[in-house]
Design a protein around this motif. Structure first.
Motif, short mmCIF file in Angstrom:
data_model
loop_
_atom_site.label_atom_id
_atom_site.label_comp_id
_atom_site.label_asym_id
_atom_site.label_seq_id
_atom_site.Cartn_x
_atom_site.Cartn_y
_atom_site.Cartn_z
N ALA A 53 10.26 -0.56 0.64
CA ALA A 53 10.52 -1.13 -0.70
C ALA A 53 9.66 -0.46 -1.77
CB ALA A 53 10.25 -2.64 -0.68
N GLY A 54 8.78 0.44 -1.36
CA GLY A 54 7.93 1.13 -2.34
C GLY A 54 6.84 0.26 -2.93
N VAL A 55 6.44 -0.78 -2.18
CA VAL A 55 5.43 -1.72 -2.66
C VAL A 55 4.07 -1.04 -2.81
CG1 VAL A 55 4.16 -3.84 -2.07
CG2 VAL A 55 6.62 -3.70 -1.66
N HIS A 56 3.84 0.03 -2.04
CA HIS A 56 2.51 0.65 -1.98
C HIS A 56 2.19 1.57 -3.15
CE1 HIS A 56 5.49 3.21 -0.19
NE2 HIS A 56 4.66 4.24 -0.08
N PHE A 57 3.17 2.02 -3.91
CA PHE A 57 2.90 2.97 -4.99
C PHE A 57 2.24 2.30 -6.19
CE2 PHE A 57 6.54 5.22 -2.92
CZ PHE A 57 5.82 6.33 -2.53
N GLY A 58 1.08 2.84 -6.59
CA GLY A 58 0.37 2.32 -7.74
C GLY A 58 0.55 3.21 -8.96
N HIS A 59 -0.40 3.11 -9.89
CA HIS A 59 -0.37 3.93 -11.10
C HIS A 59 -1.20 5.20 -10.91
CE1 HIS A 59 1.73 1.35 -14.03
NE2 HIS A 59 1.29 0.36 -13.30
N LYS A 60 -1.15 6.06 -11.90
CA LYS A 60 -1.96 7.27 -11.88
C LYS A 60 -3.44 6.89 -11.80
CE LYS A 60 1.34 10.33 -12.24
NZ LYS A 60 1.61 11.30 -11.15
N ILE A 61 -4.22 7.76 -11.17
CA ILE A 61 -5.63 7.47 -10.92
C ILE A 61 -6.37 7.17 -12.22
CG2 ILE A 61 -7.79 8.49 -10.10
CD1 ILE A 61 -6.12 10.01 -8.02
N ASN A 62 -6.03 7.88 -13.31
CA ASN A 62 -6.76 7.68 -14.56
C ASN A 62 -6.40 6.38 -15.27
OD1 ASN A 62 -4.19 8.40 -15.33
ND2 ASN A 62 -4.82 9.92 -16.85
N LYS A 63 -5.44 5.62 -14.73
CA LYS A 63 -5.04 4.35 -15.35
C LYS A 63 -5.46 3.13 -14.52
CE LYS A 63 -1.04 6.03 -17.93
NZ LYS A 63 0.43 5.87 -18.18
N TRP A 64 -6.25 3.34 -13.51
CA TRP A 64 -6.56 2.24 -12.60
C TRP A 64 -7.61 1.30 -13.19
CZ3 TRP A 64 -10.57 1.81 -8.39
CH2 TRP A 64 -11.76 2.46 -8.73
N ASN A 65 -7.64 0.09 -12.66
CA ASN A 65 -8.69 -0.88 -12.99
C ASN A 65 -9.66 -0.92 -11.82
OD1 ASN A 65 -10.22 -3.31 -13.30
ND2 ASN A 65 -8.63 -4.15 -14.63
N PRO A 66 -10.94 -0.63 -12.04
CA PRO A 66 -11.92 -0.60 -10.94
C PRO A 66 -11.98 -1.88 -10.12
CG PRO A 66 -12.86 0.36 -12.94
CD PRO A 66 -11.54 -0.24 -13.33
#
Length: 252
Positions: free
Chosen positions: A16-29
């Motif tokens: 289902a593609g649940v694992h794909f997040g955002h680009k590394i530079n847009k992450w929240n620590p």
């Protein structure tokens, strides 16, 4: 209530593609505990699906327990990737929903919302009974526009008689106003949180891709299944109580 096992397979989450997040530079620590330690995929963070499955199971248990006690739910997801999935999920689980635009104050200014809902119901009654046709064209056109506006933005909560017991939010960033109202009123929240979100803002965060239709559908389907199971149990218990009550009356 006894904990239930919900069949959540990692293979299904991946499909289902649940694992794909955002680009590394847009992450929240703050999302670090929910992000996989394995190499990033083309500069994109990957969610830790073991934790996603665990949090989703916890959420399923929560909504099952709530539904089995007759509690009410509100589903919120207004972006185009979520709107249709939220509508279908809400109808299946008989939940209230907002899938177009969150009008500020729907919850925190509940008395005003109730007035708007009464106006909405009155206009619908007028339309069904042909009352609008008997008005001058200009007045009728104005009321029809009001009815259309209310249907678009409040149609999913038209039968809500009080504040919901649990709110399920798709896309924390987009629905921040709704989430803030829940925080103010201390209404428990379940949220799909992507790698750019703050997991501390929701009571039960589910790390998941909130930009993919298939991911949103998968998460909502699991929650809806649990809600429906809980509602079924609630209705069954209510029926048993009715039969027991009738039996006592008959014996007396």
């Amino acid at each position: 209530m006894k904990r239930r096992y919900w069949n959540i397979q990692l293979e299904e989450l991946i499909a289902a593609g649940v694992h794909f997040g955002h680009k590394i530079n847009k992450w929240n620590p703050k999302m670090a505990p929910f992000i996989s330690i394995y190499p990033k995929y083309e500069g994109t963070h990957i969610s830790n699906l073991t934790r996603t499955a665990r949090r989703l199971a916890e959420a399923c248990n929560l909504v099952f327990d709530a539904a089995s006690r007759g509690q009410s739910f509100l589903l919120v997801g207004t972006k185009k990737e979520a709107a249709n999935s939220v509508l279908r999920a809400a109808r299946r689980a008989r939940c209230h929903y907002v899938n177009k635009k969150w009008l500020g104050g729907i919850l925190t200014n509940w008395s005003t919302t109730q007035s708007m809902l009464r106006k909405f119901r009155d206009l619908r009654t007028q339309q069904k009974e042909g009352g609008l046709r008997r008005l001058p064209k200009r007045d009728a056109a104005l009321l029809k526009r009001q009815l259309s506006h209310l249907q678009k933005y409040l149609g999913g909560v038209q039968y809500m008689t009080g504040l919901p017991q649990i709110v399920i939010v798709v896309d924390q960033q987009r629905e921040f106003t709704a989430l803030r109202e829940c925080i103010t009123l201390e209404i428990p929240t379940i949220g799909l949180i992507d790698t750019d979100c703050d997991p501390d803002l929701v009571d039960l965060p589910i790390p998941a891709n909130d930009d993919s239709v298939s991911s949103i559908q998968f998460i909502l389907n699991k929650l809806v299944f649990a809600i429906c199971k809980g509602r079924s149990l609630y209705e069954s218990l209510k029926e048993k109580k009715k039969i027991k009550k009738k039996g006592r009356i008959f014996c007396d």
